[in-house]
Design a protein around this motif. Structure first.
Motif, PDB file in Angstrom:
ATOM      1  N   TYR A  47      10.657  -0.417  -1.934  1.00 36.02           N
ATOM      2  CA  TYR A  47       9.595  -1.398  -1.683  1.00 36.02           C
ATOM      3  C   TYR A  47      10.136  -2.825  -1.769  1.00 36.02           C
ATOM      4  O   TYR A  47       9.927  -3.635  -0.867  1.00 36.02           O
ATOM      5  CB  TYR A  47       8.454  -1.197  -2.687  1.00 36.02           C
ATOM      6  N   LEU A  72       0.828  -1.208   0.000  1.00 36.33           N
ATOM      7  CA  LEU A  72       0.000   0.000   0.000  1.00 36.33           C
ATOM      8  C   LEU A  72       0.862   1.257   0.000  1.00 36.33           C
ATOM      9  O   LEU A  72       0.552   2.234  -0.696  1.00 36.33           O
ATOM     10  CB  LEU A  72      -0.951   0.009   1.193  1.00 36.33           C
ATOM     11  N   ALA A  73       1.945   1.257   0.776  1.00 35.14           N
ATOM     12  CA  ALA A  73       2.861   2.405   0.791  1.00 35.14           C
ATOM     13  C   ALA A  73       3.461   2.626  -0.595  1.00 35.14           C
ATOM     14  O   ALA A  73       3.606   3.766  -1.051  1.00 35.14           O
ATOM     15  CB  ALA A  73       3.954   2.191   1.831  1.00 35.14           C
ATOM     16  N   TYR A  74       3.786   1.536  -1.278  1.00 36.16           N
ATOM     17  CA  TYR A  74       4.319   1.642  -2.639  1.00 36.16           C
ATOM     18  C   TYR A  74       3.268   2.166  -3.607  1.00 36.16           C
ATOM     19  O   TYR A  74       3.523   3.084  -4.384  1.00 36.16           O
ATOM     20  CB  TYR A  74       4.852   0.276  -3.090  1.00 36.16           C
ATOM     21  N   VAL A  75       2.056   1.610  -3.538  1.00 40.40           N
ATOM     22  CA  VAL A  75       0.965   2.029  -4.427  1.00 40.40           C
ATOM     23  C   VAL A  75       0.651   3.509  -4.236  1.00 40.40           C
ATOM     24  O   VAL A  75       0.387   4.234  -5.192  1.00 40.40           O
ATOM     25  CB  VAL A  75      -0.305   1.166  -4.185  1.00 40.40           C
ATOM     26  N   CYS A  76       0.700   3.976  -2.982  1.00 36.67           N
ATOM     27  CA  CYS A  76       0.373   5.379  -2.678  1.00 36.67           C
ATOM     28  C   CYS A  76       1.546   6.326  -2.935  1.00 36.67           C
ATOM     29  O   CYS A  76       1.429   7.531  -2.729  1.00 36.67           O
ATOM     30  CB  CYS A  76      -0.089   5.507  -1.230  1.00 36.67           C
ATOM     31  N   GLY A  77       2.675   5.802  -3.377  1.00 39.21           N
ATOM     32  CA  GLY A  77       3.811   6.645  -3.730  1.00 39.21           C
ATOM     33  C   GLY A  77       4.714   7.025  -2.567  1.00 39.21           C
ATOM     34  O   GLY A  77       5.570   7.898  -2.703  1.00 39.21           O
ATOM     35  N   PHE A  78       4.560   6.370  -1.407  1.00 38.97           N
ATOM     36  CA  PHE A  78       5.408   6.678  -0.262  1.00 38.97           C
ATOM     37  C   PHE A  78       6.756   5.974  -0.337  1.00 38.97           C
ATOM     38  O   PHE A  78       7.655   6.294   0.436  1.00 38.97           O
ATOM     39  CB  PHE A  78       4.714   6.306   1.054  1.00 38.97           C
TER      40      PHE A  78
END
Length: 194
Positions: free
Chosen positions: A147, A135-141
């Motif tokens: 990742y 989710l952090a990767y998908v949201c660009g964090f």
């Protein structure tokens, strides 16, 4: 459940059995490659990797310290998830956290769990933390490289949990009960029907 209706099948002592401890450490390095491949594949499916994998000289001490802080937090969260699921399946059980023999642990000594419950307790951190990293990767964090690195290393750190999953589903088939101990796990069979 109390132990009077249970027959001891096998005790696994990770801390005192040097063979098991060495094997788990070696296996952790071995499964790191498949874990990197798994999370690289997920990254590619989610978003094709545009940036090349470039490793250069860092310009800040923070770039060295940050991964150590993040991995410390991941270990704390990982063990916290184990503890949460111990309590979920046995609200009266006491959960302890600690570090012994280079291994961080959460344990609910004296609590007996079914094989299914123990598999959920063991695999919950891998699943939940992998989802959070994704989710952090998908949201660009996180970048794709970050990742794959964090999710892959965490996956490799789960070697003890994966080994328990193997023991409980492959090596010890049938209806069994499990006690988590500070040294490892103890496996029981039911003597009589309740």
């Amino acid at each position: 459940m109390d132990k009077t209706n249970l027959k001891l099948v096998k005790e696994y002592n990770i801390l005192e059995d040097k063979k098991i401890a060495i094997w788990l450490n070696v296996a952790s390095f071995i499964i790191m490659i498949p874990m990197f491949i798994l999370f690289f594949g997920i990254a590619v499916i989610i978003q094709p990797i545009v940036q090349p994998l470039v490793f250069g000289v860092t310009q800040s001490i923070w770039t060295i310290i940050q991964p150590l802080i993040i991995f410390f937090l991941v270990i704390v969260v990982h063990e916290g998830i184990h503890g949460l699921f111990f309590k979920l399946f046995n609200p009266k059980g006491r959960v302890e956290f600690g570090l012994k023999g280079g291994f961080a642990y959460a344990v609910s000594e004296g609590s007996i769990y079914t094989k299914g419950q123990m598999n959920i307790i063991g695999m919950a951190p891998f699943v939940i933390i992998s989802i959070l990293f994704t989710l952090a990767y998908v949201c660009g964090f996180m970048s794709s490289v970050t990742y794959v690195m964090y999710a892959g290393l965490h996956g490799a750190m789960c070697i003890g949990d994966l080994w328990y999953l193997y023991l409980l589903t492959v090596k010890h088939r049938g209806v069994i009960y499990v006690e988590d101990t500070k040294q490892g796990i103890t496996i029981y069979e039911l003597l009589t029907k309740e």
